[in-house]
Design an enzyme around this catalytic site. Structure first.
Site, mmCIF file in Angstrom:
data_model
loop_
_atom_site.group_PDB
_atom_site.id
_atom_site.type_symbol
_atom_site.label_atom_id
_atom_site.label_comp_id
_atom_site.label_asym_id
_atom_site.label_seq_id
_atom_site.Cartn_x
_atom_site.Cartn_y
_atom_site.Cartn_z
ATOM 1 N N ARG A 180 43.427 -9.303 75.183
ATOM 2 C CA ARG A 180 41.976 -9.503 75.081
ATOM 3 C C ARG A 180 41.523 -10.428 76.181
ATOM 4 O O ARG A 180 42.025 -11.552 76.285
ATOM 5 C CB ARG A 180 41.639 -10.165 73.735
ATOM 6 C CG ARG A 180 41.701 -9.232 72.580
ATOM 7 C CD ARG A 180 40.950 -9.776 71.394
ATOM 8 N NE ARG A 180 41.289 -11.160 71.049
ATOM 9 C CZ ARG A 180 40.621 -11.870 70.171
ATOM 10 N NH1 ARG A 180 39.583 -11.353 69.557
ATOM 11 N NH2 ARG A 180 40.984 -13.092 69.876
ATOM 12 N N ASP B 157 46.327 -17.959 65.997
ATOM 13 C CA ASP B 157 46.783 -16.966 66.977
ATOM 14 C C ASP B 157 48.157 -16.444 66.555
ATOM 15 O O ASP B 157 49.153 -17.174 66.588
ATOM 16 C CB ASP B 157 46.857 -17.597 68.372
ATOM 17 C CG ASP B 157 47.119 -16.552 69.435
ATOM 18 O OD1 ASP B 157 46.247 -16.349 70.291
ATOM 19 O OD2 ASP B 157 48.200 -15.906 69.391
ATOM 20 N N ASP C 30 50.998 -16.633 69.294
ATOM 21 C CA ASP C 30 51.498 -17.998 69.509
ATOM 22 C C ASP C 30 52.366 -18.450 68.339
ATOM 23 O O ASP C 30 53.393 -19.112 68.526
ATOM 24 C CB ASP C 30 50.329 -18.971 69.699
ATOM 25 C CG ASP C 30 49.733 -18.868 71.093
ATOM 26 O OD1 ASP C 30 50.406 -18.347 71.998
ATOM 27 O OD2 ASP C 30 48.569 -19.291 71.266
ATOM 28 N N THR D 22 35.276 -11.733 77.726
ATOM 29 C CA THR D 22 34.518 -10.568 77.236
ATOM 30 C C THR D 22 35.025 -10.069 75.889
ATOM 31 O O THR D 22 34.345 -9.284 75.229
ATOM 32 C CB THR D 22 34.654 -9.401 78.233
ATOM 33 O OG1 THR D 22 36.039 -9.023 78.285
ATOM 34 C CG2 THR D 22 34.178 -9.784 79.618
HETATM 35 N N1 URA Z 1 44.211 -12.448 67.281
HETATM 36 C C1 URA Z 1 44.845 -13.446 66.634
HETATM 37 O O1 URA Z 1 46.014 -13.710 66.882
HETATM 38 N N2 URA Z 1 44.165 -14.124 65.680
HETATM 39 C C2 URA Z 1 42.887 -13.854 65.362
HETATM 40 O O2 URA Z 1 42.326 -14.511 64.487
HETATM 41 C C3 URA Z 1 42.237 -12.819 66.068
HETATM 42 C C4 URA Z 1 42.925 -12.135 67.013
#
Ligand code: URA
Length: 208
Positions: free
Chosen positions: A103, A199, A202, A107
């Site tokens: 991502r 995330d 992560d 954007t």
């Molecule tokens: N990707 C993630 O890892 N966490 C989110 O909350 C949204 C997208």
């Protein structure tokens, strides 16, 4: 319109609660993602067709049911890889493709950086996996990529979905069924699912 299946099994919900916790470290997070993916896969394969074939037991010949359909599992990199072994536990002969999309933080659009699929992908039922269905941009691009390669039967499996992501997939890909353990409240301004789990990449790979 494709269905959105929120699986409310207590085992799954218990594990999702543990997964969300900020106290959960990388090792336990990885194990939980795999376990939850297995449970979601169990539900997502409920309608797979079977054929009858005879089997000799030590006692008697009997008719049993077998799956003939060939599967492919396609994780969206990188977080989807965390779910992969969870599905392979139940479908050990499935072929595995990879779609690398990230991502753009500005954007929130999906950008492709790596794709490698089984040569016969169009003959397979495909399970596209990504733990977080947030905006739905990445999953939608991945679905378009697979459909351009003549994939006809495709399910999207995630762990946590946002209403925005579900709506996008249902609008743009009405033939795709979604399977998730939970539908959360909303997306924040950074595109994170609330309450979510942070995330996923992560937390899986210890990169933060
Ligand atoms: N990707 C993630 O890892 N966490 C989110 O909350 C949204 C997208």
């Amino acid at each position: 319109m494709g269905s959105c299946n929120v699986i409310e099994h207590p085992l799954l919900q218990h594990k999702i609660g543990m997964l969300r916790s900020v106290e959960t470290g990388n090792k336990e997070f990885r194990e939980l993602v795999e376990e939850i993916a297995t449970l979601i896969c169990y539900e997502a394969t409920r309608d797979v067709a079977t054929v009858d074939a005879p089997v000799e037991t030590p006692i008697k010949r009997t008719m049993c049911k077998f799956i003939e359909k060939k599967f492919a599992i396609v994780p969206i990199m990188r977080a989807g890889i965390g779910m992969l072994n969870g599905l392979l536990n139940l479908m050990p002969t499935a072929k595995v493709g990879h779609i690398g999309l990230y991502r753009d933080p500005e954007t929130l659009r999906a950008v492709e950086y790596y794709c490698k699929l089984p040569a016969d992908i169009e003959e397979r039922e495909v399970f596209l996996i990504d733990p977080m269905l947030a905006t739905g941009n990445t999953a939608s691009e991945a679905i378009k990529y697979l459909q351009a390669r003549h994939v006809r039967k495709l399910k999207l499996l995630c762990l946590i979905a946002a209403p925005e992501g579900i709506a996008k997939i249902q609008e743009e890909h009405p033939g795709v069924d979604i399977y998730t353990a939970t539908c959360d409240e909303y997306l924040n301004d950074h595109g994170y699912i609330v309450p979510g789990l942070g995330d996923a990449g992560d937390r899986l790979f210890g990169t933060k």
